[in-house]
Design a protein around this motif. Sequence first.
Motif, short mmCIF file in Angstrom:
data_model
loop_
_atom_site.label_atom_id
_atom_site.label_comp_id
_atom_site.label_asym_id
_atom_site.label_seq_id
_atom_site.Cartn_x
_atom_site.Cartn_y
_atom_site.Cartn_z
N TRP A 256 0.83 -1.19 0.00
CA TRP A 256 0.00 0.00 0.00
C TRP A 256 0.87 1.25 0.00
CZ3 TRP A 256 -4.93 -0.10 -1.06
CH2 TRP A 256 -5.64 -1.29 -0.86
N SER A 257 0.45 2.23 -0.77
CA SER A 257 1.11 3.54 -0.73
C SER A 257 0.05 4.62 -0.61
CB SER A 257 1.89 3.78 -2.02
OG SER A 257 3.00 2.92 -2.09
N LEU A 258 0.46 5.76 -0.11
CA LEU A 258 -0.43 6.92 -0.06
C LEU A 258 0.06 7.94 -1.08
CD1 LEU A 258 -0.97 7.45 3.76
CD2 LEU A 258 -2.25 6.00 2.17
N ARG A 259 -0.87 8.49 -1.84
CA ARG A 259 -0.50 9.38 -2.93
C ARG A 259 -0.23 10.79 -2.41
NH1 ARG A 259 -1.17 7.41 -7.94
NH2 ARG A 259 -2.88 6.04 -7.40
N ILE A 260 0.77 10.90 -1.56
CA ILE A 260 1.12 12.20 -0.98
C ILE A 260 1.62 13.15 -2.07
CG2 ILE A 260 3.45 11.41 -0.37
CD1 ILE A 260 3.36 13.20 2.09
N THR A 261 2.16 12.58 -3.15
CA THR A 261 2.71 13.44 -4.22
C THR A 261 1.63 14.31 -4.86
OG1 THR A 261 2.44 11.56 -5.71
CG2 THR A 261 4.63 11.93 -4.84
N ALA A 262 0.38 13.88 -4.76
CA ALA A 262 -0.70 14.72 -5.28
C ALA A 262 -0.70 16.07 -4.59
CB ALA A 262 -2.04 14.02 -5.08
N TYR A 263 -0.20 16.08 -3.36
CA TYR A 263 -0.25 17.30 -2.55
C TYR A 263 1.06 18.09 -2.57
CZ TYR A 263 -4.76 15.94 -0.62
OH TYR A 263 -6.10 15.64 -0.47
N SER A 264 2.01 17.69 -3.42
CA SER A 264 3.35 18.31 -3.41
C SER A 264 3.26 19.84 -3.39
CB SER A 264 4.15 17.89 -4.63
OG SER A 264 4.30 16.50 -4.65
N GLN A 265 2.54 20.37 -4.36
CA GLN A 265 2.52 21.83 -4.48
C GLN A 265 1.84 22.47 -3.28
OE1 GLN A 265 4.25 23.38 -6.94
NE2 GLN A 265 3.86 25.18 -5.67
N ARG A 266 0.78 21.86 -2.80
CA ARG A 266 0.09 22.46 -1.65
C ARG A 266 0.93 22.35 -0.39
NH1 ARG A 266 -5.77 19.96 -1.71
NH2 ARG A 266 -5.93 21.01 0.31
N LEU A 267 1.68 21.27 -0.27
CA LEU A 267 2.57 21.14 0.89
C LEU A 267 3.65 22.21 0.84
CD1 LEU A 267 2.86 17.25 1.04
CD2 LEU A 267 1.85 18.73 2.79
N LEU A 268 4.08 22.51 -0.36
CA LEU A 268 5.10 23.54 -0.54
C LEU A 268 4.51 24.93 -0.24
CD1 LEU A 268 8.01 23.40 -1.49
CD2 LEU A 268 7.23 23.64 -3.83
N ASP A 269 3.37 25.22 -0.82
CA ASP A 269 2.75 26.53 -0.65
C ASP A 269 2.37 26.79 0.81
OD1 ASP A 269 3.02 26.90 -3.34
OD2 ASP A 269 0.96 26.35 -3.83
N GLY A 270 1.90 25.73 1.47
CA GLY A 270 1.45 25.88 2.85
C GLY A 270 2.54 26.37 3.78
N LEU A 271 3.79 26.09 3.43
CA LEU A 271 4.91 26.48 4.30
C LEU A 271 4.97 27.99 4.48
CD1 LEU A 271 7.68 24.08 2.95
CD2 LEU A 271 6.53 23.96 5.16
N ASP A 272 4.47 28.72 3.48
CA ASP A 272 4.57 30.17 3.55
C ASP A 272 3.63 30.77 4.60
OD1 ASP A 272 6.46 30.18 1.59
OD2 ASP A 272 4.99 30.35 -0.03
N LYS A 273 2.62 30.00 5.01
CA LYS A 273 1.70 30.63 5.95
C LYS A 273 1.78 30.06 7.37
CE LYS A 273 -2.08 27.87 4.19
NZ LYS A 273 -3.29 27.76 3.41
N ILE A 274 2.82 29.27 7.64
CA ILE A 274 2.98 28.78 9.01
C ILE A 274 4.27 29.30 9.62
CG2 ILE A 274 1.48 26.77 8.90
CD1 ILE A 274 3.76 25.07 8.02
N ASP A 275 4.23 29.41 10.94
CA ASP A 275 5.33 30.02 11.68
C ASP A 275 6.26 28.93 12.19
OD1 ASP A 275 6.96 31.64 13.10
OD2 ASP A 275 5.48 32.18 14.63
N TRP A 276 7.05 28.40 11.27
CA TRP A 276 8.05 27.40 11.64
C TRP A 276 9.41 28.02 11.38
CZ3 TRP A 276 6.53 21.88 9.50
CH2 TRP A 276 5.22 21.57 9.91
#
Length: 923
Positions: free
Chosen positions: A247-267
């Motif tokens: 089994w795999s999870l298609r996390i790659t579908a979210y690549s761009q959103r995972l990238l974009d989301g970084l801009d709005k969190i305080d890490w």
Amino acid sequence: MEYNFSEIEKKWQRFWAEKKSFKAEIDHNKPKFYVLDMFPYPSGAGLHVGHPLGYIASDIYSRYKRQKGFNVLHPMGYDAYGLPAEQYAIQTGKHPEKTTGENILRYREQMDKIGFSYDWDREVKTCDPFYYKWTQWTFIQLFNSWYNKKTNKAENIDLLIREFVTNGNKNIDAACDETETFTADEWNQMSENQQQKILMNFRLAYLSDTYVNWCPGLGTVPANDEVREGFSIRGGFPVERKLMRQWSLRITAYSQRLLDGLDKIDWSDSIKEIQRNWIGRSNGALINFPIEKESANKDYIKVFTTRADTIFGATFIVLAPEHELVDKLTIAENKEQISAYIKKAKNRSERERMAEVNTITGVFTGSYAINPISHEKMPIWIADYVLYGYGTGAIMAVPAHDSRDYLFAGHFNVPIREVVSGGDISKESYDAKEGILINSGFINGMNVEDANNAVIDKVEDLGIGTRKVNYRLRDAIFSRQRYWGEPFPVYYKDGMPYVLDESDLPLELPEIDSYLPTTNGEPPLAGAKEWKTKDGYQIETSTMPGFAGSSAYYLRYMDPWNDSEYFSKEANNYWRNVDLYIGGSEHATGHLIYSRFWNKFLFDIGLCCEDEPYKKLINQGMIQGRSSIAYMIKGNNKFVSYNLKNDYDTIPVHVDINMVENDILDIDAFKKWHSDYKNASFVLEEGKYICGVEIEKMSKSLHNVQNPDELIEKYGADTLRLYEMFLGPLEQSKPWNTLGIEGVFRFIKKLWRLYHDDNNKFFVSDDEPTKKELKVLHKTIKKVQEDIERFSFNTVVSALMICVNELSELKCNKRIILNDLAILLSSYAPHIAEELWQLSGHKECLSYTSFPKFREEYIKENTITYPVSFNGKMRFKIELAVDLSNQEIEKAVLTTQDAQKWLEGKDPKKVIIVPKKIINIVI
RNA sequence: GCCCAGGUGGUGGAAUUGGUAGACACGUUGGACUUAAAAUCCAAUGACCAUUGCGGUCGUGCGGGUUCAAGUCCCGCCCUGGGUACCA
């Protein structure tokens, strides 16, 4: 009364537990604040001093926020599935559930002694069916979802099926595996099995063949860290990489959103950078290179490149050893050599393949490709520096402008052709994306960027390639060939997987006889007798990995005892997401990325209201162990003290740090420690046995685990809490030592004395405080508040020490001052603070008292002491009125005797005055 | 290899925006109290030179640079820790 920490701490811990002081409930009149710790894996070694480091920090923050008027949610639980318990079960036959349960109890007991303000009514365990029901539920939703690139979110698979039924797949733009175009008619005529196969290409949880470490000797799939140099650490059996249906999870579908989301969190920037690199977005092109072969002129090699501009410099092609065309391209006389190479290369881990940059290996297939732009013949090689999992598993090698290709070409004597000017390719490759194209036909004279675009345009015109954004991120393998994990709610019918009905959840782990894989290498669950649905279908025998249960636990804490849904809308709309998340940075590319993905999926299907789970993240540093080493003389049961060991041939032996104090070994304890050492003898120095020291991971096997229990026994939890913070900045890694804990303990006792008279009787005076006392207090209020808010927990301890030192010097015992001091201290040392608060006559619990308000007027000064530097070197200080102008300051300084001395009669070239900071005189 | 972080006295560390390097502690030394110990309190404590006293020079992993001023910014290097896709 003496300061009796053990009684005081027990008393308040009981009080908070009985009164449920920290129970969090939805309260729309208060702003919410969610403080979360990364929950621990309950190991057999118990909680060590590294765990509470983050927990203490988050607890301080939680207590502080409550005093600032927030409604704080601060829960704790256990990441209870894991390899060690299973390993232990294999060795002892003891059920992992049992050991895990015992470990959890131990952890809880240890945490309770530290005085955390958790809402324990929300405690979750990932191995509890009540909890993992929702992990399994989420898996079902993933299985029943696909990613629609047009709407840019996950959607129900039924919508996709409906589209197939009416229009086929021609209008579908999905994140999926390669699927041939089919019409509605074709779809409708397919068998169920065929349809399911196609749907598998789209599902967010899907089955596919992936490589795993396979160890035939153990009959199991060892983890990467259980493998070293191609052999299993346990047993030393060879490990090979083997394709397995997983089994795999298609996390790659979210690549761009995972990238974009970084801009709005305080890490922190560093952890965002790690995630950006992990996702690894690159702009490039897919280009087809035809194969020069009369018989198969239709075949081509698909290559991904970010440097299409260098295509005229591409002098050869390299395929990963796993590439599907390898067989076809290998000419008969090379077959033997190549299959030997592939066998070897396949069994090397990717890490080895990437790391060993200096050992260049590869073999020539004997076939050639044609460069579609320059029409040159290019030899096709196989080399393991090309990874199958990245891009297309094939590269066009440009030795002049890629350092790995350069080394390879140099080693195998393949031509190197410079196509971008700017470097010296006789010495090394020129990888920079700057320069003018040369030797490159129609793109000669262009810069790199223009040339890159020109080549891609041309390739697209010719229909032999496309522009492509590539991500390094890979889909997450979600099967583990283990027992101790969440069972998949999946059964197989005609070889196709189907998910259970939601009403059948939770699907609980069955009892099994052996935790080992079956004799034919199947996972342990294959040995379970009744691992079938009621209709007799086989249930999935793999289990889920560690990150399954930890990916969305923060949501379950919001409503942990809800049995009809994951969590209520109401709870989610109130608590929303985590405001402060504290945990180790080692999770940067694991948990913290899976968790963001998992959350975005739940957001897409309308379950949670925020698409990022953790607003603010702090990474605590790792507490390293400080191991003690004894030196055994080889072949002799005799140990030699540290400074004498060079006179002998010795073997280092890790000794339990509990038998060592100030590096001196307790020899009697050592002899009793292990039967082998009962009759050991010792070579001493000055009558003592001195141990060596090694800083390394804190681990049971290295005997360097420091549990908090002994320290609490000796100094109390308040001292431990203060000390862990006092050790240094939260985010920095540091070795553990207890050398400084005495100082913190002294501070606590000194604080106690402030509230007591010479006869140790509680005594505070109702007199008005003096200006000086108020100044000390308000200086401290300011510092404590500012430092907690910027997560500088260590400097708060110093500030409190300075405050107590100064108040002691002033012999201050004014109620007004000491009340506020107790509150300032209470987030760090809650027990003693509550006790002093109560002794001062307060009836209510300190935990919800308001934080004192800082008043500027108490710390105002009329004068300021300026350091005076000459050429940047501080020479003397001068006290001046605050309101002087720069000219007045300059005049005042230059006329002093001190200044005259340093000027030596010369005129200053320049006088720099930074108001309220510094005066620098340039001569 | 690649990515990220860090390197300041004998030790843990402080210096928040380029502005007094070493706050606060530990340890060590000396002293007070004590029959003694514990506890507590006081003093000294970066290195070197000088010393009766006043002082001075050097100094934040190494080598350069920018600046009136660098632990802090820039370039190059060394070392340590973490991650590198099945440890959690």
